[in-house]
Design an enzyme around this catalytic site. Sequence first.
Site, PDB file in Angstrom:
ATOM      1  N   SER A  24       0.855  -1.191   0.000  1.00 32.26           N
ATOM      2  CA  SER A  24       0.000   0.000   0.000  1.00 32.26           C
ATOM      3  C   SER A  24       0.889   1.238   0.000  1.00 32.26           C
ATOM      4  O   SER A  24       2.011   1.196   0.506  1.00 32.26           O
ATOM      5  CB  SER A  24      -0.871   0.014   1.263  1.00 32.26           C
ATOM      6  OG  SER A  24      -1.597   1.214   1.360  1.00 32.26           O
TER       7      SER A  24
ATOM      8  N   TYR B   1       0.851   1.794   9.529  1.00 32.31           N
ATOM      9  CA  TYR B   1       0.515   0.860   8.452  1.00 32.31           C
ATOM     10  C   TYR B   1       1.350   1.174   7.209  1.00 32.31           C
ATOM     11  O   TYR B   1       2.023   0.300   6.661  1.00 32.31           O
ATOM     12  CB  TYR B   1      -0.981   0.950   8.140  1.00 32.31           C
ATOM     13  CG  TYR B   1      -1.421   0.102   6.969  1.00 32.31           C
ATOM     14  CD1 TYR B   1      -1.579  -1.270   7.119  1.00 32.31           C
ATOM     15  CD2 TYR B   1      -1.677   0.671   5.727  1.00 32.31           C
ATOM     16  CE1 TYR B   1      -1.993  -2.057   6.057  1.00 32.31           C
ATOM     17  CE2 TYR B   1      -2.082  -0.105   4.662  1.00 32.31           C
ATOM     18  CZ  TYR B   1      -2.239  -1.464   4.823  1.00 32.31           C
ATOM     19  OH  TYR B   1      -2.641  -2.232   3.769  1.00 32.31           O
TER      20      TYR B   1
END
Length: 183
Positions: A86, A95
Amino acid sequence: ETVEADLSLVETPARVFDAIEKGIGPVTALVLSHCHGNNSHILDTTVESFDMHFAVNARASWLLVREFGRRFRAPFGRGRIVALTSDHVAGNLPYGASKGALDRIILAAAEEFRDLGIAANLINPGPTATGWMTAQQIAEYTKQTPGGRPGLPDDCANLVRFLCSEEGGWINGQLLHSNGGLQ
């Protein structure tokens, strides 16, 4: 073969490979689609959250890749590693940062495992409708793609399938965007 595992634990990757090899035999492809995610910003990310993201998204990935390389015994040119990544960072710092580390691990594997006959690649699927999107998000992503819809799980799965196939073996060390041309 299904193996329930806590990827935050260092011993888990070897245990997973032991179970899979016992159940179905040697592993020829490793697909890393796991993740830990907890939205937070630079100022409100806790050390515990940051550490857990890196334990699962980066360290576990490295340990799984390492275990795969150590145990790989398939014919030369038949090994595959595909990891889902991502580029999300703002508002999702731990993240995104841990996925950035994943990217470097997989790109290293593409080079370091070349002599083993293993190709390693990354896929950034962009926003994918897996049940987490609100109606407003779906509408927004629909407007941002030429296909007029958000990504679907099969969109990414089809690319994973190709990269793991014999035909996909020429592709190595790439970060592929499978996001429908999201703008």
